[in-house]
Write a protein that holds these residues in place. Structure first.
Motif, PDB file in Angstrom:
ATOM      1  N   GLN A  15       0.832  -1.200   0.000  1.00 41.53           N
ATOM      2  CA  GLN A  15       0.000   0.000   0.000  1.00 41.53           C
ATOM      3  C   GLN A  15       0.871   1.257   0.000  1.00 41.53           C
ATOM      4  OE1 GLN A  15      -2.889   0.280   3.153  1.00 41.53           O
ATOM      5  NE2 GLN A  15      -3.717   2.193   2.370  1.00 41.53           N
ATOM      6  N   GLU A  19       0.891   4.056  -2.998  1.00 42.85           N
ATOM      7  CA  GLU A  19       0.670   5.483  -2.744  1.00 42.85           C
ATOM      8  C   GLU A  19       1.872   6.312  -3.184  1.00 42.85           C
ATOM      9  OE1 GLU A  19      -0.441   5.515   1.395  1.00 42.85           O
ATOM     10  OE2 GLU A  19      -2.440   4.721   0.940  1.00 42.85           O
ATOM     11  N   GLU A  20       3.075   5.765  -3.015  1.00 44.06           N
ATOM     12  CA  GLU A  20       4.281   6.457  -3.481  1.00 44.06           C
ATOM     13  C   GLU A  20       4.270   6.566  -5.012  1.00 44.06           C
ATOM     14  OE1 GLU A  20       9.161   6.131  -3.223  1.00 44.06           O
ATOM     15  OE2 GLU A  20       7.947   4.717  -2.076  1.00 44.06           O
ATOM     16  N   LYS A  22       1.587   6.649  -6.919  1.00 38.22           N
ATOM     17  CA  LYS A  22       0.586   7.655  -7.258  1.00 38.22           C
ATOM     18  C   LYS A  22       1.156   9.066  -7.084  1.00 38.22           C
ATOM     19  CE  LYS A  22      -4.059   9.295  -6.206  1.00 38.22           C
ATOM     20  NZ  LYS A  22      -5.193   9.229  -5.300  1.00 38.22           N
ATOM     21  N   SER A  23       1.863   9.304  -6.011  1.00 40.33           N
ATOM     22  CA  SER A  23       2.500  10.610  -5.770  1.00 40.33           C
ATOM     23  C   SER A  23       3.548  10.924  -6.839  1.00 40.33           C
ATOM     24  CB  SER A  23       3.156  10.648  -4.397  1.00 40.33           C
ATOM     25  OG  SER A  23       2.195  10.569  -3.399  1.00 40.33           O
ATOM     26  N   LEU A 125      -5.852   5.341  -7.985  1.00 36.80           N
ATOM     27  CA  LEU A 125      -5.347   4.216  -7.194  1.00 36.80           C
ATOM     28  C   LEU A 125      -6.556   3.429  -6.723  1.00 36.80           C
ATOM     29  CD1 LEU A 125      -3.316   2.544  -5.510  1.00 36.80           C
ATOM     30  CD2 LEU A 125      -3.407   4.356  -3.778  1.00 36.80           C
TER      31      LEU A 125
END
Length: 141
Positions: A15, A19-20, A22-23, A125
């Motif tokens: 997860q 998220e990394e 997506k950033s 995401l």
């Protein structure tokens, strides 16, 4: 209790990497729009993606995403499922072609994540083990 804690740790790492990612994608898109420039994301090898702003003199790297292959595997594919190793954002925030990224551990789709970049440049995401339309993630490499 140990096996469930191990899976819990793996799920948290996946997860965090999703998220990394997506950033990383959002930063590249923002850079393209703000600088009014083309930004290209390139897979340097199995565990590293870089964002570059092509220029006359060189390809200046502006950001890096690293994936520890022991913890997760990142695969990028176009809409027909063929592997890709590049994603280009244009100055207006749209992409050259849509790309779906999957992040998995041990090819387990139920614990993997998908991050999609649409043609308009938007980034999504999806929840663990899911893909578009809330369907189960089909496969994880």
């Amino acid at each position: 209790a140990v096996p469930s804690f191990t899976q819990f740790t793996i799920n948290n790492r996946l997860q965090a990497k999703a998220e990394e990612l997506k950033s990383f994608l959002q930063a590249a898109r923002s850079e393209a729009v703000v600088k009014r420039a083309v930004i290209t994301l390139k897979a340097k090898d199995a565990d590293k993606w870089i964002a570059v702003r092509p220029s006359k003199d060189s390809n200046a790297s502006i950001r890096t995403l690293e994936i520890n292959q022991a913890e997760a595997k990142l695969v990028a594919a176009n809409t027909s499922g063929s592997a890709v190793n590049e994603l280009t954002y244009y100055a207006n925030g749209v992409v050259k072609a849509p790309v779906n990224f999957t992040i998995c551990h041990d090819k387990k789709a139920e614990s993997g994540y998908q991050v999609s970049v649409a043609a308009n440049g938007s980034i999504q995401l999806y929840p663990r083990g899911k893909q578009k339309d809330n369907a189960a993630l089909a496969k994880c490499e």
